[in-house]
Design a protein around this motif. Structure first.
Motif, PDB file in Angstrom:
ATOM      1  N   LEU A  82       0.817  -1.207   0.000  1.00  0.00           N
ATOM      2  CA  LEU A  82       0.000   0.000   0.000  1.00  0.00           C
ATOM      3  C   LEU A  82       0.853   1.260   0.000  1.00  0.00           C
ATOM      4  CD1 LEU A  82      -2.676  -1.282   2.489  1.00  0.00           C
ATOM      5  CD2 LEU A  82      -3.158  -0.449   0.187  1.00  0.00           C
ATOM      6  N   THR A  83       0.340   2.287  -0.638  1.00  0.00           N
ATOM      7  CA  THR A  83       0.994   3.593  -0.687  1.00  0.00           C
ATOM      8  C   THR A  83       0.021   4.652  -0.174  1.00  0.00           C
ATOM      9  OG1 THR A  83       0.236   4.284  -2.876  1.00  0.00           O
ATOM     10  CG2 THR A  83       2.123   2.800  -2.810  1.00  0.00           C
ATOM     11  N   PRO A  84       0.525   5.822   0.193  1.00  0.00           N
ATOM     12  CA  PRO A  84      -0.383   6.891   0.654  1.00  0.00           C
ATOM     13  C   PRO A  84      -1.459   7.243  -0.375  1.00  0.00           C
ATOM     14  CG  PRO A  84       1.851   7.401   1.273  1.00  0.00           C
ATOM     15  CD  PRO A  84       1.930   6.186   0.405  1.00  0.00           C
ATOM     16  N   GLU A  85      -1.178   7.001  -1.647  1.00  0.00           N
ATOM     17  CA  GLU A  85      -2.172   7.297  -2.689  1.00  0.00           C
ATOM     18  C   GLU A  85      -3.359   6.337  -2.632  1.00  0.00           C
ATOM     19  OE1 GLU A  85       1.199   9.413  -3.174  1.00  0.00           O
ATOM     20  OE2 GLU A  85       1.220   7.208  -3.302  1.00  0.00           O
ATOM     21  N   ASP A  86      -3.240   5.276  -1.889  1.00  0.00           N
ATOM     22  CA  ASP A  86      -4.353   4.343  -1.719  1.00  0.00           C
ATOM     23  C   ASP A  86      -5.316   4.772  -0.614  1.00  0.00           C
ATOM     24  OD1 ASP A  86      -1.957   1.755  -2.272  1.00  0.00           O
ATOM     25  OD2 ASP A  86      -3.467   2.468  -3.708  1.00  0.00           O
ATOM     26  N   THR A  87      -4.985   5.831   0.092  1.00  0.00           N
ATOM     27  CA  THR A  87      -5.843   6.328   1.163  1.00  0.00           C
ATOM     28  C   THR A  87      -7.181   6.778   0.598  1.00  0.00           C
ATOM     29  OG1 THR A  87      -3.995   7.012   2.565  1.00  0.00           O
ATOM     30  CG2 THR A  87      -6.113   8.107   2.927  1.00  0.00           C
ATOM     31  N   ALA A  88      -8.256   6.212   1.129  1.00  0.00           N
ATOM     32  CA  ALA A  88      -9.603   6.514   0.630  1.00  0.00           C
ATOM     33  C   ALA A  88     -10.624   5.746   1.465  1.00  0.00           C
ATOM     34  CB  ALA A  88      -9.738   6.112  -0.831  1.00  0.00           C
ATOM     35  N   VAL A  89     -11.873   6.066   1.235  1.00  0.00           N
ATOM     36  CA  VAL A  89     -12.961   5.224   1.727  1.00  0.00           C
ATOM     37  C   VAL A  89     -13.229   4.191   0.638  1.00  0.00           C
ATOM     38  CG1 VAL A  89     -15.369   5.102   2.437  1.00  0.00           C
ATOM     39  CG2 VAL A  89     -13.961   7.076   3.099  1.00  0.00           C
ATOM     40  N   TYR A  90     -13.232   2.930   1.036  1.00  0.00           N
ATOM     41  CA  TYR A  90     -13.427   1.843   0.085  1.00  0.00           C
ATOM     42  C   TYR A  90     -14.854   1.309   0.198  1.00  0.00           C
ATOM     43  CZ  TYR A  90      -8.529   1.704  -1.159  1.00  0.00           C
ATOM     44  OH  TYR A  90      -7.284   2.024  -1.652  1.00  0.00           O
ATOM     45  N   TYR A  91     -15.496   1.148  -0.958  1.00  0.00           N
ATOM     46  CA  TYR A  91     -16.882   0.719  -1.026  1.00  0.00           C
ATOM     47  C   TYR A  91     -17.010  -0.613  -1.754  1.00  0.00           C
ATOM     48  CZ  TYR A  91     -17.958   5.571   0.142  1.00  0.00           C
ATOM     49  OH  TYR A  91     -18.029   6.792   0.752  1.00  0.00           O
ATOM     50  N   CYS A  92     -17.812  -1.474  -1.205  1.00  0.00           N
ATOM     51  CA  CYS A  92     -18.186  -2.722  -1.858  1.00  0.00           C
ATOM     52  C   CYS A  92     -19.468  -2.469  -2.644  1.00  0.00           C
ATOM     53  CB  CYS A  92     -18.407  -3.780  -0.777  1.00  0.00           C
ATOM     54  SG  CYS A  92     -19.051  -5.337  -1.369  1.00  0.00           S
ATOM     55  N   ALA A  93     -19.592  -3.091  -3.819  1.00  0.00           N
ATOM     56  CA  ALA A  93     -20.767  -2.911  -4.657  1.00  0.00           C
ATOM     57  C   ALA A  93     -21.162  -4.239  -5.278  1.00  0.00           C
ATOM     58  CB  ALA A  93     -20.472  -1.887  -5.755  1.00  0.00           C
ATOM     59  N   ALA A  94     -22.448  -4.378  -5.572  1.00  0.00           N
ATOM     60  CA  ALA A  94     -22.968  -5.605  -6.172  1.00  0.00           C
ATOM     61  C   ALA A  94     -23.897  -5.269  -7.322  1.00  0.00           C
ATOM     62  CB  ALA A  94     -23.706  -6.438  -5.124  1.00  0.00           C
ATOM     63  N   SER A  95     -23.868  -6.142  -8.339  1.00  0.00           N
ATOM     64  CA  SER A  95     -24.702  -5.919  -9.510  1.00  0.00           C
ATOM     65  C   SER A  95     -25.478  -7.177  -9.858  1.00  0.00           C
ATOM     66  CB  SER A  95     -23.824  -5.510 -10.695  1.00  0.00           C
ATOM     67  OG  SER A  95     -24.586  -5.420 -11.885  1.00  0.00           O
ATOM     68  N   ARG A  96     -26.678  -7.002 -10.359  1.00  0.00           N
ATOM     69  CA  ARG A  96     -27.454  -8.142 -10.842  1.00  0.00           C
ATOM     70  C   ARG A  96     -26.971  -8.578 -12.223  1.00  0.00           C
ATOM     71  NH1 ARG A  96     -31.503  -4.693  -8.746  1.00  0.00           N
ATOM     72  NH2 ARG A  96     -31.989  -3.981 -10.862  1.00  0.00           N
ATOM     73  N   ARG A  97     -26.272  -7.710 -12.901  1.00  0.00           N
ATOM     74  CA  ARG A  97     -25.744  -8.038 -14.221  1.00  0.00           C
ATOM     75  C   ARG A  97     -24.384  -8.716 -14.093  1.00  0.00           C
ATOM     76  NH1 ARG A  97     -28.410  -3.381 -14.090  1.00  0.00           N
ATOM     77  NH2 ARG A  97     -26.619  -2.340 -13.125  1.00  0.00           N
ATOM     78  N   SER A  98     -23.969  -9.374 -15.150  1.00  0.00           N
ATOM     79  CA  SER A  98     -22.673 -10.060 -15.150  1.00  0.00           C
ATOM     80  C   SER A  98     -21.745  -9.379 -16.139  1.00  0.00           C
ATOM     81  CB  SER A  98     -22.838 -11.538 -15.535  1.00  0.00           C
ATOM     82  OG  SER A  98     -21.586 -12.197 -15.504  1.00  0.00           O
ATOM     83  N   GLY A  99     -20.593  -8.911 -15.643  1.00  0.00           N
ATOM     84  CA  GLY A  99     -19.632  -8.269 -16.530  1.00  0.00           C
ATOM     85  C   GLY A  99     -18.649  -7.436 -15.744  1.00  0.00           C
ATOM     86  N   ALA A 100     -17.601  -7.018 -16.433  1.00  0.00           N
ATOM     87  CA  ALA A 100     -16.550  -6.233 -15.792  1.00  0.00           C
ATOM     88  C   ALA A 100     -16.955  -4.760 -15.744  1.00  0.00           C
ATOM     89  CB  ALA A 100     -15.233  -6.411 -16.540  1.00  0.00           C
TER      90      ALA A 100
END
Length: 120
Positions: A82-100
């Motif tokens: 990890l680097t200081p540039e990784d500092t953030a609030v991290y959010y998990c998300a979910a989708s009903r669709r399939s894809g990147a």
């Protein structure tokens, strides 16, 4: 509806590691893709990583490729070097669709976020 709760954030020194987890509840059978995003102060929310069930495929932002690993098991995000540039609030998300999906609009459900702070 699907409820998501992130955990595992905290303070770490540069070069260290953290593992974030995302606990999902509710109609989880409707979920086909899960992802992680982050938002630093004064910046827009940005894509970090995603995994979709079809073939268990993964996709990463260039800024984290080779350092972060996303897994479907307990939906964790392993963050190394990890680097200081990784500092953030991290959010998990979910989708009903399939894809990147790398955009905010590709996801139907969001967690409340967990703070990650990397000190130099």
């Amino acid at each position: 509806q699907v409820q998501l709760v992130e955990s595992g954030g905290g303070l770490v020194q540069a070069g260290g590691s953290l593992r974030l987890s995302c606990a999902a509840s509710g109609r989880t059978s409707s979920v086909n893709t899960m992802g992680w995003f982050r938002q630093a102060p004064g910046k827009e929310r940005e894509f970090v990583a995603t995994i979709y069930w079809s073939g268990s495929s993964t996709y990463y932002a260039d800024s984290v490729k080779g350092r972060f690993t996303i897994s479907r098991d307990t939906m964790y995000l392993q963050m190394n070097n990890l680097t200081p540039e990784d500092t953030a609030v991290y959010y998990c998300a979910a989708s009903r669709r399939s894809g990147a999906y790398t955009i905010y609009g590709g996801y139907d459900y969001w967690g409340q976020g967990t703070q990650v702070t990397v000190s130099s």
